[in-house]
Design an enzyme around this catalytic site. Structure first.
Site: not given
Ligand code: NDP
Length: 274
Positions: A66, A103
């Site tokens: 994104k 979103d």
């Molecule tokens: P990104 O890859 O952009 O961001 C990932 C985020 O998750 C970061 O803040 C990262 O932290 C954090 N993270 C990853 N693993 C862990 C962990 N084990 N513990 C704590 N924090 C963690 O992903 P997106 O933001 O694009 O997507 C996030 C989620 O939202 C996904 O599961 C996606 O499926 C869901 N989603 C659902 C939608 C819906 O319509 N239902 C729409 C959009 C998204 P750090 O910065 O420390 O790496």
């Protein structure tokens, strides 16, 4: 000729977006095809170019692209610009790429309209600072919440995001391990931890009595974060299926100029008929 659309992400096999858009197309009698693209983490721009060259009309963009989509596009809606993240890409007749972000509206519609959550005056914790969190921040602040806290595993990213949004409303940022004694009426998981079968580590005390838990991630069985909420006696525990359908409906509206009825599609997904 059938118009082509797709969702691009990595991983992508689990995505229900093709089934949702097929249901919308059927409901509104649109001649369109919607597929899945497994994006190359090292060549997202190349994947987008190839889709457009093959006549593609629009893309949904999901984890982890994104923010990269935001950097790639010249023409952005106000909400995509504010979010610094794109989840919907439109190709105009001249081959120009436009970016938007649905979103936030999807999350608010699901929580407020489908589920009856009342935002004004509430304290909300948004866990995560990636593309999904960015997309929902401004719409959340616009609901009139009393306080919005962004907590992220990498604390610096939460601080930076809160600093960038400070003018929009009462927002602050911290690390996941810095949630000392705050309690929240609504906790939203916007991390990708669910994709790896995990829940972000939060202290139990941060969920207020009768607080709500919302996981943007969705799965056929309760997600790890939904289980976290159930174990702590949350008043309501919801996964992101409703948000998924609502944000898809908004993308569909941008592409086809028609708003589909989301209620039967959410019901069919919940009952495993899609
Ligand atoms: P990104 O890859 O952009 O961001 C990932 C985020 O998750 C970061 O803040 C990262 O932290 C954090 N993270 C990853 N693993 C862990 C962990 N084990 N513990 C704590 N924090 C963690 O992903 P997106 O933001 O694009 O997507 C996030 C989620 O939202 C996904 O599961 C996606 O499926 C869901 N989603 C659902 C939608 C819906 O319509 N239902 C729409 C959009 C998204 P750090 O910065 O420390 O790496």
């Amino acid at each position: 000729m059938t118009d082509r659309y797709a969702v691009i992400g990595n991983p992508i096999a689990h995505s229900k977006s093709p089934a949702i858009h097929a249901a919308f197309a059927h409901q509104t009698e649109q001649d369109m095809d919607y597929g899945r693209i497994l994006g190359d983490p090292d060549d997202f721009a190349g994947d987008v170019r190839a889709f457009v060259a093959a006549g593609g009309r629009g893309l949904n963009v999901t984890v982890p692209f994104k923010e990269r989509a935001w950097e790639l596009l010249d023409d952005l809606s106000d909400r995509a610009r504010a979010a610094r993240a794109v989840n919907t890409l439109m190709v105009s007749d001249g081959g120009i790429l436009h970016g938007d972000n649905t979103d936030g509206i999807g999350l608010i519609r699901d929580l407020a309209e489908n589920q009856g959550f009342s935002f004004p005056g509430r304290s909300v914790l948004l866990v995560g600072a990636g593309g999904a969190a960015r997309g929902v921040l401004v719409p959340l602040l616009e609901t009139g919440v009393a306080a919005l806290t962004i907590a992220n595993r990498t604390a610096d990213k939460a601080h930076a995001l809160a600093d960038a949004m400070r003018a929009m409303g009462p927002v602050s940022g911290c690390g996941l391990n810095q949630l000392w004694d705050q309690r929240f009426d609504l906790i939203i998981n916007a991390t990708s931890s669910g994709l790896h079968g995990a829940s972000p580590s939060l202290p139990s005390h941060c969920l207020a009595e009768r607080g709500w838990v919302y996981d943007m991630y969705y799965a056929d069985t309760p997600t790890p974060f939904c289980r976290w909420g159930q174990e702590r006696g949350a008043r309501r525990v919801l996964d992101g299926l409703g948000m998924l359908v609502e944000q898809a409906a908004e993308s569909f509206l941008l592409w086809r100029g028609l708003r589909p009825d989301t209620v039967p599609v959410i019901k069919a997904l919940r009952e495993g008929q899609l």
